[in-house]
Design a protein around this motif. Structure first.
Motif, PDB file in Angstrom:
ATOM      1  N   ASN A 213       0.407  37.384  23.410  1.00 25.82           N
ATOM      2  CA  ASN A 213      -0.528  37.271  24.436  1.00 25.82           C
ATOM      3  C   ASN A 213      -0.275  38.012  25.036  1.00 25.82           C
ATOM      4  O   ASN A 213      -0.506  38.444  26.555  1.00 25.82           O
ATOM      5  CB  ASN A 213      -0.946  35.301  25.229  1.00 25.82           C
ATOM      6  CG  ASN A 213      -1.492  35.149  24.528  1.00 25.82           C
ATOM      7  OD1 ASN A 213      -2.661  35.375  23.659  1.00 25.82           O
ATOM      8  ND2 ASN A 213      -2.187  33.937  25.096  1.00 25.82           N
ATOM      9  N   TRP A 214       1.558  38.043  25.215  1.00 26.08           N
ATOM     10  CA  TRP A 214       2.088  38.626  26.099  1.00 26.08           C
ATOM     11  C   TRP A 214       1.654  40.058  26.851  1.00 26.08           C
ATOM     12  O   TRP A 214       1.264  40.903  27.573  1.00 26.08           O
ATOM     13  CB  TRP A 214       4.064  38.857  26.445  1.00 26.08           C
ATOM     14  CG  TRP A 214       4.254  39.708  27.251  1.00 26.08           C
ATOM     15  CD1 TRP A 214       5.048  40.932  26.864  1.00 26.08           C
ATOM     16  CD2 TRP A 214       4.692  39.986  28.415  1.00 26.08           C
ATOM     17  NE1 TRP A 214       5.432  41.207  27.897  1.00 26.08           N
ATOM     18  CE2 TRP A 214       5.338  41.071  28.773  1.00 26.08           C
ATOM     19  CE3 TRP A 214       4.218  38.793  29.598  1.00 26.08           C
ATOM     20  CZ2 TRP A 214       5.507  40.977  30.273  1.00 26.08           C
ATOM     21  CZ3 TRP A 214       4.691  38.668  30.744  1.00 26.08           C
ATOM     22  CH2 TRP A 214       5.284  40.218  31.558  1.00 26.08           C
ATOM     23  N   ASP A 215       1.509  40.779  24.898  1.00 30.58           N
ATOM     24  CA  ASP A 215       1.449  41.855  25.038  1.00 30.58           C
ATOM     25  C   ASP A 215      -0.037  42.506  24.900  1.00 30.58           C
ATOM     26  O   ASP A 215      -0.141  43.500  25.569  1.00 30.58           O
ATOM     27  CB  ASP A 215       1.682  42.442  22.901  1.00 30.58           C
ATOM     28  CG  ASP A 215       3.087  42.372  22.629  1.00 30.58           C
ATOM     29  OD1 ASP A 215       4.274  42.756  23.368  1.00 30.58           O
ATOM     30  OD2 ASP A 215       3.363  42.060  21.957  1.00 30.58           O
ATOM     31  N   ASN A 216      -0.750  41.330  24.905  1.00 29.37           N
ATOM     32  CA  ASN A 216      -2.551  41.969  25.417  1.00 29.37           C
ATOM     33  C   ASN A 216      -2.765  41.093  26.002  1.00 29.37           C
ATOM     34  O   ASN A 216      -3.493  41.369  26.874  1.00 29.37           O
ATOM     35  CB  ASN A 216      -3.222  41.448  24.230  1.00 29.37           C
ATOM     36  CG  ASN A 216      -2.893  41.849  22.480  1.00 29.37           C
ATOM     37  OD1 ASN A 216      -2.745  43.488  22.896  1.00 29.37           O
ATOM     38  ND2 ASN A 216      -2.027  41.467  21.760  1.00 29.37           N
ATOM     39  N   ASP A 217      -2.145  40.889  27.389  1.00 29.32           N
ATOM     40  CA  ASP A 217      -2.658  40.160  29.371  1.00 29.32           C
ATOM     41  C   ASP A 217      -3.521  39.061  28.540  1.00 29.32           C
ATOM     42  O   ASP A 217      -4.331  39.415  29.275  1.00 29.32           O
ATOM     43  CB  ASP A 217      -2.561  41.505  29.728  1.00 29.32           C
ATOM     44  CG  ASP A 217      -2.307  40.662  30.542  1.00 29.32           C
ATOM     45  OD1 ASP A 217      -1.952  39.792  31.335  1.00 29.32           O
ATOM     46  OD2 ASP A 217      -2.710  41.404  32.229  1.00 29.32           O
ATOM     47  N   ARG A 218      -3.555  38.494  27.739  1.00 30.26           N
ATOM     48  CA  ARG A 218      -4.405  36.987  27.427  1.00 30.26           C
ATOM     49  C   ARG A 218      -4.367  36.366  27.911  1.00 30.26           C
ATOM     50  O   ARG A 218      -2.838  35.475  28.493  1.00 30.26           O
ATOM     51  CB  ARG A 218      -4.923  36.557  26.001  1.00 30.26           C
ATOM     52  CG  ARG A 218      -5.318  38.404  24.758  1.00 30.26           C
ATOM     53  CD  ARG A 218      -5.271  37.601  23.469  1.00 30.26           C
ATOM     54  NE  ARG A 218      -5.652  39.220  23.015  1.00 30.26           N
ATOM     55  CZ  ARG A 218      -5.413  39.131  21.802  1.00 30.26           C
ATOM     56  NH1 ARG A 218      -3.974  38.615  21.395  1.00 30.26           N
ATOM     57  NH2 ARG A 218      -5.790  40.016  21.168  1.00 30.26           N
ATOM     58  N   VAL A 219      -4.736  35.067  29.033  1.00 32.84           N
ATOM     59  CA  VAL A 219      -5.765  34.690  29.533  1.00 32.84           C
ATOM     60  C   VAL A 219      -5.581  32.851  29.319  1.00 32.84           C
ATOM     61  O   VAL A 219      -6.210  33.423  28.514  1.00 32.84           O
ATOM     62  CB  VAL A 219      -5.960  34.421  31.481  1.00 32.84           C
ATOM     63  CG1 VAL A 219      -5.565  33.428  32.345  1.00 32.84           C
ATOM     64  CG2 VAL A 219      -5.191  35.189  31.825  1.00 32.84           C
TER      65      VAL A 219
END
Ligand SMILES: [Zn+2]
Length: 267
Positions: A213-219
């Motif tokens: 989630n950090w790597d892909n900036d998912r919210v």
């Protein structure tokens, strides 16, 4: 002898030009504050890995600074060690109570100068009331939100608290800095800790729940503000670059499993 005033002048200028070097905290202990067997990863990564289960760690961190202790996050309530918590999200368990892990280090709750929580969700504030004399470091918008009318209070409000509105240099020497990182909740915060041998680390709170989630900036779907989440992550990414810091994601089980756990410590 005109040289003396000149030297004094140069020394004074140098003192002004170079800020006091940041100090380091003495020790950082990684504590097991629970485990969540979640049914659907997509709760945190909308549209991605839908229906796929995920195992999440729940981590607390204890920081020693001289004679002072700072506890970062308190995890699931210790009662979860006796009876697991089942919800539509999944099943929460606790292999070891926080009280037991502190006792192993001969640290009593009254010895803990500061308790700081990343935010007021139940898997982070479960044991705040175990520390009635510690000063709770928390953002004002988080308190306003958590204690809004009609909501279940996350802990007893009548306690020592320092309400923050932004970043805070906890010990005044740059060794531990609370970073305001709203988005997951209105007053979410993260913590930058610098150690002599380990270097600096950023403890995320729930800025991201796992590395993907950090790597892909998912919210995550439950975040209170997506724009704030992206901005807070950008702020932390800059801190990571500036300080050459590691990112320690609270709920990322592979990260937790790769770390030394209390009573071992990082220094
Ligand atoms: Zn959490």
């Amino acid at each position: 002898m005109r040289i003396a005033p000149l030297l004094i002048g140069l020394a004074a200028a140098a003192a002004l030009a170079s800020p006091v070097a940041a100090q380091t905290a003495d020790r950082l202990y990684v504590m097991d504050c629970g485990h969540n067997a979640a049914k659907d990863q997509a709760r945190w990564s909308p549209g991605v890995n839908v229906g796929k289960p995920i195992e999440l760690s729940d981590t607390c961190y204890l920081i020693k600074h001289g004679a002072q202790w700072l506890l970062w996050d308190t995890g699931y309530p210790d009662a979860v060690a006796d009876s697991p918590l089942t919800s539509p999200v999944g099943t929460a368990t606790r292999a070891k109570k926080l009280a037991v892990q502190l006792a192993e280090l001969n640290v009593k709750p009254v010895d803990v100068t500061f308790v700081a929580v990343s935010h007021t969700h139940g898997d982070h504030v479960g044991n705040v009331d175990m520390f009635p004399t510690s000063t709770l470091l928390i953002q004002k918008p988080e308190v306003d939100w958590a204690f809004a009318e009609g909501k279940q209070p996350p802990f007893k409000k009548d306690r020592p608290m320092k309400l923050l509105s932004g970043d805070l240099d906890v010990f005044g020497d740059g060794s531990a800095t609370i970073l305001s990182t709203p988005g997951h909740t209105p007053g979410h915060q993260s913590l930058l800790v610098c150690l002599a041998k380990t270097g600096c680390v950023v403890l995320t709170g729930d800025l991201a729940h796992f590395k993907d989630n950090w790597d892909n900036d998912r919210v995550p779907s439950m975040n209170t503000n997506a724009d704030q989440t992206h901005a807070s992550r950008a702020k932390v990414a800059k801190v990571l670059a500036d300080k050459k810091a590691q990112l320690w994601i609270n709920h990322d089980l592979p990260t937790f499993n790769s770390q030394k756990h209390s009573p071992q410590f990082y220094d």
